[in-house]
Structure formats: C-alpha cells, structure tokens
Write a protein that holds these residues in place. Structure first.
Motif, PDB file in Angstrom:
ATOM      1  N   THR A 166       0.839  -1.182   0.000  1.00  0.00           N
ATOM      2  CA  THR A 166       0.000   0.000   0.000  1.00  0.00           C
ATOM      3  C   THR A 166       0.880   1.239   0.000  1.00  0.00           C
ATOM      4  OG1 THR A 166      -1.645  -1.197   1.252  1.00  0.00           O
ATOM      5  CG2 THR A 166      -1.842   1.196   1.243  1.00  0.00           C
ATOM      6  N   PRO A 167       0.586   2.255  -0.853  1.00  0.00           N
ATOM      7  CA  PRO A 167       1.416   3.458  -0.896  1.00  0.00           C
ATOM      8  C   PRO A 167       1.557   4.084   0.476  1.00  0.00           C
ATOM      9  CG  PRO A 167      -0.155   3.428  -2.725  1.00  0.00           C
ATOM     10  CD  PRO A 167      -0.504   2.281  -1.838  1.00  0.00           C
ATOM     11  N   GLY A 168       2.798   4.387   0.849  1.00  0.00           N
ATOM     12  CA  GLY A 168       3.057   5.035   2.130  1.00  0.00           C
ATOM     13  C   GLY A 168       3.020   4.092   3.306  1.00  0.00           C
ATOM     14  N   GLN A 169       2.742   2.809   3.038  1.00  0.00           N
ATOM     15  CA  GLN A 169       2.661   1.821   4.119  1.00  0.00           C
ATOM     16  C   GLN A 169       3.710   0.750   3.883  1.00  0.00           C
ATOM     17  OE1 GLN A 169       0.978   1.748   6.869  1.00  0.00           O
ATOM     18  NE2 GLN A 169       1.541  -0.281   7.518  1.00  0.00           N
ATOM     19  N   PRO A 170       4.839   0.792   4.577  1.00  0.00           N
ATOM     20  CA  PRO A 170       5.864  -0.219   4.370  1.00  0.00           C
ATOM     21  C   PRO A 170       5.341  -1.602   4.694  1.00  0.00           C
ATOM     22  CG  PRO A 170       6.705   1.617   5.660  1.00  0.00           C
ATOM     23  CD  PRO A 170       5.232   1.784   5.572  1.00  0.00           C
ATOM     24  N   GLU A 171       5.848  -2.601   3.943  1.00  0.00           N
ATOM     25  CA  GLU A 171       5.416  -3.975   4.172  1.00  0.00           C
ATOM     26  C   GLU A 171       5.699  -4.383   5.607  1.00  0.00           C
ATOM     27  OE1 GLU A 171       7.087  -8.129   2.647  1.00  0.00           O
ATOM     28  OE2 GLU A 171       6.137  -6.972   1.055  1.00  0.00           O
ATOM     29  N   GLY A 172       4.659  -4.875   6.297  1.00  0.00           N
ATOM     30  CA  GLY A 172       4.826  -5.344   7.663  1.00  0.00           C
ATOM     31  C   GLY A 172       4.820  -4.240   8.700  1.00  0.00           C
ATOM     32  N   ALA A 173       4.590  -2.980   8.267  1.00  0.00           N
ATOM     33  CA  ALA A 173       4.639  -1.880   9.223  1.00  0.00           C
ATOM     34  C   ALA A 173       3.472  -1.983  10.196  1.00  0.00           C
ATOM     35  CB  ALA A 173       4.576  -0.540   8.489  1.00  0.00           C
ATOM     36  N   ALA A 174       3.704  -1.537  11.417  1.00  0.00           N
ATOM     37  CA  ALA A 174       2.671  -1.606  12.438  1.00  0.00           C
ATOM     38  C   ALA A 174       1.617  -0.537  12.203  1.00  0.00           C
ATOM     39  CB  ALA A 174       3.298  -1.425  13.821  1.00  0.00           C
ATOM     40  N   ARG A 175       0.349  -0.887  12.384  1.00  0.00           N
ATOM     41  CA  ARG A 175      -0.734   0.074  12.289  1.00  0.00           C
ATOM     42  C   ARG A 175      -1.899  -0.484  13.082  1.00  0.00           C
ATOM     43  NH1 ARG A 175      -3.110   0.396   6.294  1.00  0.00           N
ATOM     44  NH2 ARG A 175      -4.612   1.652   7.446  1.00  0.00           N
ATOM     45  N   GLN A 176      -2.808   0.406  13.427  1.00  0.00           N
ATOM     46  CA  GLN A 176      -3.978  -0.017  14.185  1.00  0.00           C
ATOM     47  C   GLN A 176      -4.931  -0.761  13.269  1.00  0.00           C
ATOM     48  OE1 GLN A 176      -4.331   0.576  17.521  1.00  0.00           O
ATOM     49  NE2 GLN A 176      -6.124  -0.745  17.465  1.00  0.00           N
ATOM     50  N   LEU A 177      -5.299  -1.963  13.652  1.00  0.00           N
ATOM     51  CA  LEU A 177      -6.201  -2.771  12.845  1.00  0.00           C
ATOM     52  C   LEU A 177      -7.574  -2.838  13.509  1.00  0.00           C
ATOM     53  CD1 LEU A 177      -3.840  -5.807  12.066  1.00  0.00           C
ATOM     54  CD2 LEU A 177      -4.324  -3.839  10.599  1.00  0.00           C
ATOM     55  N   PRO A 178      -8.651  -2.889  12.715  1.00  0.00           N
ATOM     56  CA  PRO A 178      -9.987  -3.068  13.294  1.00  0.00           C
ATOM     57  C   PRO A 178     -10.056  -4.369  14.086  1.00  0.00           C
ATOM     58  CG  PRO A 178     -10.132  -2.423  10.981  1.00  0.00           C
ATOM     59  CD  PRO A 178      -8.694  -2.727  11.248  1.00  0.00           C
ATOM     60  N   ALA A 179     -10.838  -4.357  15.148  1.00  0.00           N
ATOM     61  CA  ALA A 179     -10.935  -5.537  16.010  1.00  0.00           C
ATOM     62  C   ALA A 179     -11.406  -6.762  15.241  1.00  0.00           C
ATOM     63  CB  ALA A 179     -11.875  -5.243  17.182  1.00  0.00           C
ATOM     64  N   ALA A 180     -12.373  -6.576  14.323  1.00  0.00           N
ATOM     65  CA  ALA A 180     -12.880  -7.706  13.548  1.00  0.00           C
ATOM     66  C   ALA A 180     -11.796  -8.284  12.647  1.00  0.00           C
ATOM     67  CB  ALA A 180     -14.085  -7.277  12.715  1.00  0.00           C
ATOM     68  N   THR A 181     -10.948  -7.416  12.115  1.00  0.00           N
ATOM     69  CA  THR A 181      -9.845  -7.871  11.270  1.00  0.00           C
ATOM     70  C   THR A 181      -8.841  -8.672  12.083  1.00  0.00           C
ATOM     71  OG1 THR A 181     -10.053  -6.072   9.660  1.00  0.00           O
ATOM     72  CG2 THR A 181      -7.877  -7.086   9.879  1.00  0.00           C
ATOM     73  N   VAL A 182      -8.507  -8.189  13.270  1.00  0.00           N
ATOM     74  CA  VAL A 182      -7.569  -8.913  14.134  1.00  0.00           C
ATOM     75  C   VAL A 182      -8.102 -10.315  14.426  1.00  0.00           C
ATOM     76  CG1 VAL A 182      -6.498  -8.990  16.421  1.00  0.00           C
ATOM     77  CG2 VAL A 182      -6.619  -6.825  15.177  1.00  0.00           C
ATOM     78  N   ALA A 183      -9.403 -10.406  14.734  1.00  0.00           N
ATOM     79  CA  ALA A 183     -10.003 -11.710  15.036  1.00  0.00           C
ATOM     80  C   ALA A 183      -9.910 -12.642  13.827  1.00  0.00           C
ATOM     81  CB  ALA A 183     -11.460 -11.532  15.457  1.00  0.00           C
ATOM     82  N   ARG A 184     -10.169 -12.098  12.627  1.00  0.00           N
ATOM     83  CA  ARG A 184     -10.102 -12.952  11.430  1.00  0.00           C
ATOM     84  C   ARG A 184      -8.667 -13.319  11.076  1.00  0.00           C
ATOM     85  NH1 ARG A 184     -14.624  -9.648   9.698  1.00  0.00           N
ATOM     86  NH2 ARG A 184     -13.190  -8.186   8.694  1.00  0.00           N
ATOM     87  N   LEU A 185      -7.714 -12.418  11.335  1.00  0.00           N
ATOM     88  CA  LEU A 185      -6.316 -12.732  11.045  1.00  0.00           C
ATOM     89  C   LEU A 185      -5.856 -13.970  11.809  1.00  0.00           C
ATOM     90  CD1 LEU A 185      -4.560  -9.225  10.944  1.00  0.00           C
ATOM     91  CD2 LEU A 185      -5.028 -10.750   9.015  1.00  0.00           C
ATOM     92  N   THR A 186      -6.333 -14.118  13.038  1.00  0.00           N
ATOM     93  CA  THR A 186      -5.955 -15.307  13.816  1.00  0.00           C
ATOM     94  C   THR A 186      -6.480 -16.573  13.150  1.00  0.00           C
ATOM     95  OG1 THR A 186      -7.919 -15.264  15.259  1.00  0.00           O
ATOM     96  CG2 THR A 186      -6.030 -13.952  15.955  1.00  0.00           C
TER      97      THR A 186
END
Length: 237
Positions: free
Chosen positions: A7-27
């Motif tokens: 994503t432009p301006g977003q380095p690969e693997g960079a830390a950012r705040q993720l939505p709670a639902a996204t965090v749950a699905r990532l697991t």
C-alpha cells in the motif's frame, strides 16, 4: 486478488492499528495457513483461504490489504510469506511469556495445553494461594505461592498474565499484576475488572457464550417449527 505491491506510504509489515474484527479474522487465517504449510501447500487464492477460514473472500482481501497486498493476480498468495506477515502483524514474532494465576482445574488445564507453545506463547509460571497446591508440579511447572507474585513475574520475565480465579479475587489480583508492570491480561472471571488505559484486558466468559448459543438454538428451533406448520393453518406463514 490484488498485486504484489505494498500500500502506498505503508511499508510492508509496518505496524498500524487494525480493526478488532480484522484482528479476530487474522488469527483464523493464520491457523488455516499453518495447516496449509503442514500439508505442503505453497500458494493459496483468496477464495480458498476464505473457504478454509469460513469467511467471505472479500473479507480476506480487505483484511490483508491492511497489511499491504501480498497476493499476485491470477497466482494467489505465497502461504509461507503471508503466514509470516500475519504473525508479525499479530505480534507473534515477539517473545510472549505467560504466567497463570490460579491453579484450580481451569488453571492446571491451561498450563498443560500444548497449543500455546505451538502458537508462540510460553507458559512460564503457575501460581496459587492454596498451601495444598503450592509446590505441586503440573507438567514441568512447579506451582508457586501467589504471595510471591511480583518476584515470580520478575524472575520469569512474564509479560502476559492469565487470571483463572474466583470473581471476588480478580480485581485485587489484577491490580497487583498491573503494579508489577504487566500490560496484557486475560481473565476468565465473569465480572467487570477495572484497568488503566495503557493495559489491555480480555475476558473469556463461558457462561455468557453459552447463553448466546442458547438464544441462537432457540431461534433455530422456532424457525424449524414455523417451516413445519401447514401453510393453510390460520395464522401460519
């Protein structure tokens, strides 16, 4: 399925705040990807990952876009690479050392659960206040006296604490854990626990989950009954 560009301006693997639902699905994605790696799968499409995770493919693409796009159109995602990046986003590349407070049936079961280690969590301490339990062994752990909580946390370098305690004891113990410097706490007590803003507290209330299941089961029974009623009965349909 996206491109291999970040994503432009977003380095690969960079830390950012993720939505709670996204965090749950990532697991869930990570669990599915781990299974695929064990089976020797090298690439996976968003549709196949969605099916394995039990979500929509649009959710997969949207969730992974928060991390930067790792897929290649028409080819899919590199399973090993995507797994590493999700693990990094979830903080699983750090060393997580877990202390369990409460060596009753639940605490001992948690201490003996092999799935923690395979997911990057090292259970380093088990504590209780019962003199009959202190000194006993659960697996390779020896139950410590919770009176020595602060010293045990310091010695084991625990940075997560699980509270498997009766409701009446949770707030006081939580206060001690926070004062000792731990900022990540999981509680199994069905009570409201107050913590400072810089502390993350998660609760597992099995009774509440069962009540939610009961609601959905009742709704399913009602719907089955409605479908079974003859359509020509007064009030049916």
């Amino acid at each position: 399925m996206g491109t291999s560009e970040a994503t432009p301006g977003q380095p690969e693997g960079a830390a950012r705040q993720l939505p709670a639902a996204t965090v749950a699905r990532l697991t869930i994605y990570l669990r599915a990807l781990t299974s695929m790696l064990a089976d020797g799968t090298e690439r996976v499409s968003s549709e196949s990952l969605a099916e394995a995770a039990g979500v929509g493919s649009s959710n997969v693409r949207k969730d992974l876009s928060y991390l930067g796009s790792y897929g290649t159109r028409g080819v899919g995602y590199d399973v090993a690479h995507l797994s590493r990046n999700i693990a990094q986003a979830l903080g699983l590349t750090h060393e997580w050392r877990v202390a369990i407070v409460g060596a009753g049936n639940l605490g001992r079961a948690l201490a003996g659960y092999a799935g923690f280690e395979s997911r990057g969590f090292d259970v380093v301490a088990l504590m209780d206040a019962d003199p009959l339990l202190i000194g006993n062994e659960v697996g390779w752990l020896r139950i410590s006296d919770v009176a020595d909580l602060e010293a045990v946390l310091e010695r084991t370098r625990a940075n997560m604490v699980v509270l498997a305690l009766p409701s009446a004891a949770v707030q006081q113990m939580c206060d001690r854990v926070v004062a000792a410097g731990v900022r990540s706490i999981l509680s199994f007590a069905p009570v409201v626990v107050q913590v400072p803003d810089n502390v993350t507290l998660r609760k597992v209330d099995m009774a509440t989950e069962l009540q939610i299941l009961a609601y959905h089961a009742q709704r399913a029974q009602e719907q089955d009954l409605e479908r079974a009623l003859p359509k020509d009965l007064p009030g049916a349909g």
